[in-house]
Write a protein that holds these residues in place. Structure first.
Motif, PDB file in Angstrom:
ATOM      1  N   PRO A   1      -5.047   2.053  -1.700  1.00  0.00           N
ATOM      2  CA  PRO A   1      -4.635   2.040  -0.300  1.00  0.00           C
ATOM      3  C   PRO A   1      -5.766   2.548   0.590  1.00  0.00           C
ATOM      4  O   PRO A   1      -6.368   3.568   0.296  1.00  0.00           O
ATOM      5  CB  PRO A   1      -3.445   3.018  -0.251  1.00  0.00           C
TER       6      PRO A   1
ATOM      7  N   ALA B   1       0.827  -1.222   0.000  1.00  0.00           N
ATOM      8  CA  ALA B   1       0.000   0.000   0.000  1.00  0.00           C
ATOM      9  C   ALA B   1       0.854   1.261   0.000  1.00  0.00           C
ATOM     10  O   ALA B   1       0.359   2.345  -0.290  1.00  0.00           O
ATOM     11  CB  ALA B   1      -0.907  -0.006   1.220  1.00  0.00           C
TER      12      ALA B   1
ATOM     13  N   ALA C   1      -3.502  -2.554   1.304  1.00  0.00           N
ATOM     14  CA  ALA C   1      -3.621  -2.455  -0.160  1.00  0.00           C
ATOM     15  C   ALA C   1      -4.764  -3.330  -0.648  1.00  0.00           C
ATOM     16  O   ALA C   1      -4.699  -4.559  -0.562  1.00  0.00           O
ATOM     17  CB  ALA C   1      -2.316  -2.892  -0.829  1.00  0.00           C
TER      18      ALA C   1
END
Ligand code: FAD
Length: 435
Positions: free
Chosen positions: A255, A240, A344
């Motif tokens: 993210p 992320a 993520a």
């Protein structure tokens, strides 16, 4: 969109205090060549480094901040034998043969994590007494029963806990049914990251901390990082926290923030009534619902909070309301620390493995299930680097697909989260209070 790398605060004190000392790191001050350079010092990067160094390969990890600074040092700590989506969705997405291999490999993910912990003597509060998934609705119960049945048929130590057994295992009468999966466990994720780093250094890896990789270019058949380190192969392990290093990689994931909270230590009398076998608890709602007891008697919770934007002030109300609802016997608890980290997400909820260019690989997108999956991904990235694109890997190599609507993702996701929240609230109302 706010950039994960611009966060100022690192992993929470409670994890840092319970972790081994920092591993030996260096500054990248001179020109150097390595066989493999890894960008990012979380589970993906460290597991790749460890597997390569153990195979005698000259490997260096470059981390922008400190080892374990990203999601790996901030995770809730559950080591799960599952992906975000269930077995049927995996089979539909990957087909029967590949799908079954993925299901089996992911189910063995906790074995890999706990085996590494044992083999390298990593002190990280590792507990493998299982995971409790409670049903917060009738539909949630059916899903858990289906999954439990699937794994029991395959001989896995998974069982349904009902009524009194469920109450006893959780220390709360809120839920009527839960699935207990003894394959999983929980740990201090920051300590696990540091432990992997120590093991990698011992096996011969070099760690560069405070070393953001700002440029990655190809020159004379080699990769050049920050105009200083050259490498035959590069692994991008930034998940992320991915920036603009490689075109389109950042735009291939979304993210989203996750939030963690801990209390002051509870009294022994109260602490022993909650999750007495020290499993972690989550339930079947869509948004965060994790609860576990830490070894020093603190209660650790995860709760929904702002999904995007700059580091928010701690919103104790939500987690406090959840804990009061779940464990009314606790009365008022004193909350002590709060933190946030970036998860993520991918559109289909499956992780990604890419060969971005010759000798340049990336593994990312664990959708909040990365402790075991990222450790496995690191093993696979190491295999790819050593054996090339035909090496067997759990997840298939797929082309990079930047999301065309990445710029407006926060708007869309916020809408989705509001919907989940409303649905979770209705289910919670129907569930009623714990008695
Ligand atoms: C609040 C929260 C709770 C979670 N709970 C769980 C859980 O209970 N169970 C579970 O399985 N998973 C959980 N996860 C997910 C899990 O933590 C992640 O999937 C996993 O840590 C990903 O590891 P990683 O190494 O790929 O990425 P990260 O750990 O995020 O590491 C990426 C690193 O790359 C570095 N970096 C970025 N750009 C550069 C650059 N240009 N140069 C050098 N370095 C760079 C960053 O500083 C960062 O340290 C949770 C995540 C969060 C945030």
């Amino acid at each position: 969109m706010h950039q994960p790398l611009s966060d100022q605060r690192g992993p929470p004190e409670v994890y840092v205090h319970g972790a081994p000392p920092p591993p030996l790191t260096q500054m990248l001050e001179e020109q150097r060549h390595v066989s493999v350079a890894i960008i990012g010092g979380g589970f993906t990067g460290l597991s790749t480094a460890l597997h390569l160094a153990e195979a005698g390969i000259d490997v260096a990890v470059l981390e922008a901040k400190e080892i374990g600074w990203g999601a790996s040092g901030r995770a809730f700590g559950q080591v799960v034998p599952y992906l975000k989506l269930g077995e049927q969705a995996i089979l539909r997405h990957y087909g029967n043969e590949r799908g079954q291999r993925i299901i089996d490999a992911v189910a063995a993910g906790p074995d890999l994590v706990f085996e590494l912990i044992m083999r390298h003597g990593i002190e990280c509060w590792a507990i493998r007494s299982g995971l409790i998934f409670a049903a917060h609705s009738a539909r949630g119960r059916r899903d858990l029963e289906r999954r439990t049945h699937y794994w029991r048929q395959r001989g896995a130590p998974v069982e349904m806990l009902e009524d009194a057994r469920c109450t006893e295992a959780i220390g709360s009468s809120l839920y009527r049914a839960a699935s207990l999966d003894r394959r999983g466990g929980n740990l201090n994720p920051f300590a696990y990251a540091r432990g992997l780093a120590h093991a990698a250094v011992k096996a011969g890896a070099t760690l560069y901390a405070q070393t953001p990789v700002r440029s990655l270019t190809r020159q004379n058949g080699r990769w050049l990082l920050n105009d200083r380190l050259s490498a035959d192969n590069v692994v991008i392990a930034t998940n992320a926290y991915t920036g603009e290093l490689w075109p389109g990689l950042r735009e291939s994931i979304i993210p989203m923030r996750g939030h963690g909270f801990v209390t002051e230590p509870l009294s022994d009398n109260l602490g022993h009534t909650i999750l007495p076998e020290r499993q972690s608890l989550t339930d079947t709602r869509q948004l965060y619902s994790g609860v576990r007891m830490l070894p020093d008697g603190r209660l650790h919770g995860s709760a929904h909070g702002p999904s995007f934007g700059a580091e928010p002030r701690a919103d104790w109300r939500r987690v406090d309301a959840r804990i009061r609802h779940l464990f009314p016997q606790l009365g008022a608890v004193k909350w002590q620390q709060a933190w946030t980290g970036w998860v993520a997400m991918t559109v289909d909820h499956f992780p990604r493995l890419h060969e971005l260019a010759p000798g340049l690989y990336a593994g990312l997108g664990y959708n909040g299930r990365g402790i075991a999956a990222a450790t496995m991904m690191g093993r696979d990235l190491a295999a790819l680097v050593r054996g090339g694109r035909d090496s067997p890997t759990v997840f298939p190599l797929t082309p990079l697909r930047p999301l065309r609507w990445h710029g407006i993702a926060p708007v869309l996701v916020r809408g989705l989260v509001q919907m989940y929240r409303a649905r979770d609230m209705v289910d919670e109302y129907r569930l009623g209070p714990a008695t």
